[in-house]
Motif scaffolding. Structure first.
Motif, PDB file in Angstrom:
ATOM      1  N   PHE A  56      78.866  11.998  33.521  1.00 21.01           N
ATOM      2  CA  PHE A  56      77.932  10.906  33.771  1.00 21.01           C
ATOM      3  C   PHE A  56      78.349  10.279  35.097  1.00 21.01           C
ATOM      4  CE2 PHE A  56      76.863   6.448  33.725  1.00 21.01           C
ATOM      5  CZ  PHE A  56      75.603   6.385  33.159  1.00 21.01           C
ATOM      6  N   GLU A  57      77.431  10.171  36.051  1.00 20.38           N
ATOM      7  CA  GLU A  57      77.802   9.604  37.352  1.00 20.38           C
ATOM      8  C   GLU A  57      76.579   9.093  38.097  1.00 20.38           C
ATOM      9  OE1 GLU A  57      76.858  11.150  40.309  1.00 20.38           O
ATOM     10  OE2 GLU A  57      76.680  13.292  39.891  1.00 20.38           O
ATOM     11  N   ASN A  58      76.837   8.167  39.022  1.00 13.97           N
ATOM     12  CA  ASN A  58      75.756   7.561  39.799  1.00 13.97           C
ATOM     13  C   ASN A  58      76.023   7.656  41.297  1.00 13.97           C
ATOM     14  OD1 ASN A  58      77.865   5.709  40.074  1.00 13.97           O
ATOM     15  ND2 ASN A  58      76.479   3.948  40.137  1.00 13.97           N
ATOM     16  N   LEU A  59      76.699   8.691  41.754  1.00 16.08           N
ATOM     17  CA  LEU A  59      77.124   8.754  43.147  1.00 16.08           C
ATOM     18  C   LEU A  59      75.946   8.678  44.115  1.00 16.08           C
ATOM     19  CD1 LEU A  59      79.991  11.434  43.038  1.00 16.08           C
ATOM     20  CD2 LEU A  59      80.087   8.974  42.602  1.00 16.08           C
ATOM     21  N   GLU A  77      70.201  19.252  40.219  1.00 19.59           N
ATOM     22  CA  GLU A  77      71.415  18.437  40.346  1.00 19.59           C
ATOM     23  C   GLU A  77      72.517  18.924  39.398  1.00 19.59           C
ATOM     24  OE1 GLU A  77      73.026  14.281  41.461  1.00 19.59           O
ATOM     25  OE2 GLU A  77      71.463  15.540  42.302  1.00 19.59           O
ATOM     26  N   ILE A  78      72.175  19.110  38.138  1.00 15.03           N
ATOM     27  CA  ILE A  78      73.177  19.386  37.116  1.00 15.03           C
ATOM     28  C   ILE A  78      73.526  20.866  37.011  1.00 15.03           C
ATOM     29  CG2 ILE A  78      73.563  19.353  34.609  1.00 15.03           C
ATOM     30  CD1 ILE A  78      71.962  16.708  34.573  1.00 15.03           C
ATOM     31  N   VAL A  79      72.531  21.720  37.016  1.00 16.90           N
ATOM     32  CA  VAL A  79      72.770  23.142  36.773  1.00 16.90           C
ATOM     33  C   VAL A  79      73.013  23.907  38.067  1.00 16.90           C
ATOM     34  CG1 VAL A  79      71.843  25.252  35.751  1.00 16.90           C
ATOM     35  CG2 VAL A  79      71.375  23.036  34.683  1.00 16.90           C
ATOM     36  N   THR A  80      72.116  23.770  39.029  1.00 17.16           N
ATOM     37  CA  THR A  80      72.229  24.552  40.252  1.00 17.16           C
ATOM     38  C   THR A  80      73.386  24.088  41.123  1.00 17.16           C
ATOM     39  OG1 THR A  80      69.831  24.894  40.224  1.00 17.16           O
ATOM     40  CG2 THR A  80      70.987  25.376  42.284  1.00 17.16           C
ATOM     41  N   ARG A  81      73.516  22.758  41.299  1.00 20.01           N
ATOM     42  CA  ARG A  81      74.549  22.223  42.207  1.00 20.01           C
ATOM     43  C   ARG A  81      75.809  21.764  41.478  1.00 20.01           C
ATOM     44  NH1 ARG A  81      72.509  17.796  45.781  1.00 20.01           N
ATOM     45  NH2 ARG A  81      70.911  17.310  44.220  1.00 20.01           N
ATOM     46  N   HIS A  82      75.846  21.910  40.172  1.00 19.95           N
ATOM     47  CA  HIS A  82      77.034  21.587  39.374  1.00 19.95           C
ATOM     48  C   HIS A  82      77.522  20.159  39.594  1.00 19.95           C
ATOM     49  CE1 HIS A  82      78.605  25.470  37.532  1.00 19.95           C
ATOM     50  NE2 HIS A  82      77.390  25.738  37.976  1.00 19.95           N
ATOM     51  N   LYS A  83      76.580  19.227  39.715  1.00 17.83           N
ATOM     52  CA  LYS A  83      76.928  17.820  39.792  1.00 17.83           C
ATOM     53  C   LYS A  83      76.722  17.202  38.413  1.00 17.83           C
ATOM     54  CE  LYS A  83      75.786  15.534  43.476  1.00 17.83           C
ATOM     55  NZ  LYS A  83      74.978  14.892  44.547  1.00 17.83           N
ATOM     56  N   GLY A  84      76.781  15.889  38.341  1.00 16.82           N
ATOM     57  CA  GLY A  84      76.544  15.207  37.081  1.00 16.82           C
ATOM     58  C   GLY A  84      75.205  14.503  37.122  1.00 16.82           C
ATOM     59  N   GLY A  85      75.092  13.414  36.385  1.00 17.71           N
ATOM     60  CA  GLY A  85      73.851  12.656  36.373  1.00 17.71           C
ATOM     61  C   GLY A  85      73.979  11.432  35.488  1.00 17.71           C
ATOM     62  N   TYR A  88      68.677   9.318  32.778  1.00 21.59           N
ATOM     63  CA  TYR A  88      67.369   9.896  33.057  1.00 21.59           C
ATOM     64  C   TYR A  88      67.482  11.378  33.398  1.00 21.59           C
ATOM     65  CZ  TYR A  88      66.046   4.958  33.529  1.00 21.59           C
ATOM     66  OH  TYR A  88      65.843   3.619  33.300  1.00 21.59           O
ATOM     67  N   GLU A  89      68.576  11.762  34.028  1.00 22.52           N
ATOM     68  CA  GLU A  89      68.784  13.162  34.396  1.00 22.52           C
ATOM     69  C   GLU A  89      69.398  13.951  33.241  1.00 22.52           C
ATOM     70  OE1 GLU A  89      69.663  12.494  39.137  1.00 22.52           O
ATOM     71  OE2 GLU A  89      71.244  12.047  37.688  1.00 22.52           O
ATOM     72  N   MET A  90      70.454  13.404  32.662  1.00 24.01           N
ATOM     73  CA  MET A  90      71.184  14.121  31.614  1.00 24.01           C
ATOM     74  C   MET A  90      70.297  14.410  30.405  1.00 24.01           C
ATOM     75  SD  MET A  90      74.577  14.322  32.503  1.00 24.01           S
ATOM     76  CE  MET A  90      75.952  13.589  31.635  1.00 24.01           C
ATOM     77  N   ASN A  91      69.611  13.387  29.903  1.00 19.98           N
ATOM     78  CA  ASN A  91      68.812  13.587  28.697  1.00 19.98           C
ATOM     79  C   ASN A  91      67.505  14.320  28.978  1.00 19.98           C
ATOM     80  OD1 ASN A  91      70.450  12.566  26.578  1.00 19.98           O
ATOM     81  ND2 ASN A  91      70.058  10.483  27.289  1.00 19.98           N
ATOM     82  N   THR A  92      67.029  14.271  30.211  1.00 21.91           N
ATOM     83  CA  THR A  92      65.860  15.080  30.556  1.00 21.91           C
ATOM     84  C   THR A  92      66.205  16.563  30.497  1.00 21.91           C
ATOM     85  OG1 THR A  92      64.743  13.399  31.894  1.00 21.91           O
ATOM     86  CG2 THR A  92      64.278  15.694  32.434  1.00 21.91           C
ATOM     87  N   VAL A  93      67.321  16.945  31.100  1.00 24.13           N
ATOM     88  CA  VAL A  93      67.726  18.354  31.073  1.00 24.13           C
ATOM     89  C   VAL A  93      68.102  18.783  29.661  1.00 24.13           C
ATOM     90  CG1 VAL A  93      69.470  20.004  31.872  1.00 24.13           C
ATOM     91  CG2 VAL A  93      68.426  18.410  33.486  1.00 24.13           C
ATOM     92  N   PHE A  94      68.838  17.933  28.927  1.00 23.16           N
ATOM     93  CA  PHE A  94      69.241  18.276  27.575  1.00 23.16           C
ATOM     94  C   PHE A  94      68.019  18.409  26.661  1.00 23.16           C
ATOM     95  CE2 PHE A  94      71.389  17.117  23.420  1.00 23.16           C
ATOM     96  CZ  PHE A  94      72.124  18.282  23.329  1.00 23.16           C
TER      97      PHE A  94
END
Length: 294
Positions: A56-59, A77-85, A88-94
């Motif tokens: 979980f991050e807000n960089l 952000e999460i899958v292709t670039r291996h960052k966090g989120g 709104y990002e984490m639960n959208t992808v999950f």
């Protein structure tokens, strides 16, 4: 859950997630190699794998870089670039991944600290409901504290090193307390489809308004088994069952090292952000304002 039914829910999720993405790549990102079937055991295994792999991050928010509210952007952000989120990002992808596997998923809007902020908090958090034998709250975007899905019923569940308590409010909301019954950190929600326009409005506010905690404070959180790591600016907290420890980071190099070693993240603009990080540290920890900052 009122009028919400499996067919209506499935249609809504498929409409929101009507794009071709690689489920196998997501499963590899979270280091999950188990069965992909729509049952509680798989849901919990995926939930735990995600929060142990994706910080979980807000960089981007803290650095003022563009943040787009879309599945495609979150997946990149999460899958292709291996960052966090963040939520709104984490639960959208999950939620997309669960729907691809065959789960009945509903996006729900929630209000973090609605207990103190009132209804203006609604929409500042995105979570998920998953229908199996009963309804379960799934949330990989609440700071990586919730390990597995939580039944939508009053009670306490263990997510060592923290406990979660699900309760009902007098005005008909569900309230999830992070830290056990009555804990101050909580969010409220109704078991119904999210207002996507409200989510978009609150998302925009949180990434641009100087009063937003995400705008003001560099944050990263991740779980490693029963250890939970939280970085707030210059302070790294490690929470373990029965104890916790804090470490103050005094140079940009120290923060960069922690981001890389603990969270698997890089912040390219850290040197430029350092004065802002130090100013925020003095606000959060005024007693430590005389400590050297490198």
């Amino acid at each position: 859950m009122g009028a919400r039914g499996p067919l209506a829910c499935a249609a809504t999720v498929r409409h929101l997630f009507a794009m071709t993405l690689d489920l196998d790549a997501y499963l590899k990102r979270i280091a999950y190699d188990g069965p992909a079937r729509a049952d509680l055991e798989t849901l919990n295994a995926l939930h735990e794998a995600h929060i142990n792999a994706v910080p979980f991050e807000n960089l981007d928010v803290h650095a003022g870089r563009p943040v787009t509210l879309s599945l495609e952007a979150a997946y990149d952000e999460i899958v292709t670039r291996h960052k966090g989120g963040w939520c709104y990002e984490m639960n959208t992808v999950f939620g997309w991944a669960l729907a691809e596997i065959g789960f009945d998923v509903t996006r729900i809007g929630a209000g973090v600290r609605r207990a103190s902020l009132g209804d203006e908090a609604m929409g500042n958090h995105l979570a998920l409901l998953v229908r199996l034998d009963r309804d379960y709250l799934a949330d990989v975007g609440f700071g990586s504290t919730q390990v597995t899905a939580i039944p939508l019923e009053e009670g306490v569940t263990d997510h060592a090193p923290v406990r979660m308590a699900m309760a009902r409010t007098e005005d008909g909301y569900w309230r999830l307390h992070e830290g056990g019954p009555g804990a101050v950190m909580s969010y409220d929600f109704r078991a119904e489809l999210a207002d996507e326009a409200l989510l978009a409005e609150r998302h925009a506010w949180q990434i641009t308004d100087p009063n937003s905690i995400f705008y003001k404070t560099l944050s990263a959180k991740i779980r490693r088994g029963t250890k939970h790591f939280t970085l707030r600016g210059r302070v790294l907290e490690t929470q373990m069952p029965g104890r916790s420890q804090q470490r103050t980071l005094n140079t940009p190099e120290e923060v960069s090292g922690v981001l890389n070693d603990v969270f698997g993240l890089e912040e390219p603009d850290l040197e430029a952000l350092w004065p802002k990080i130090c100013a925020r540290h003095k606000q959060l920890f005024p007693h430590a304002s005389r400590q050297p900052v490198g």
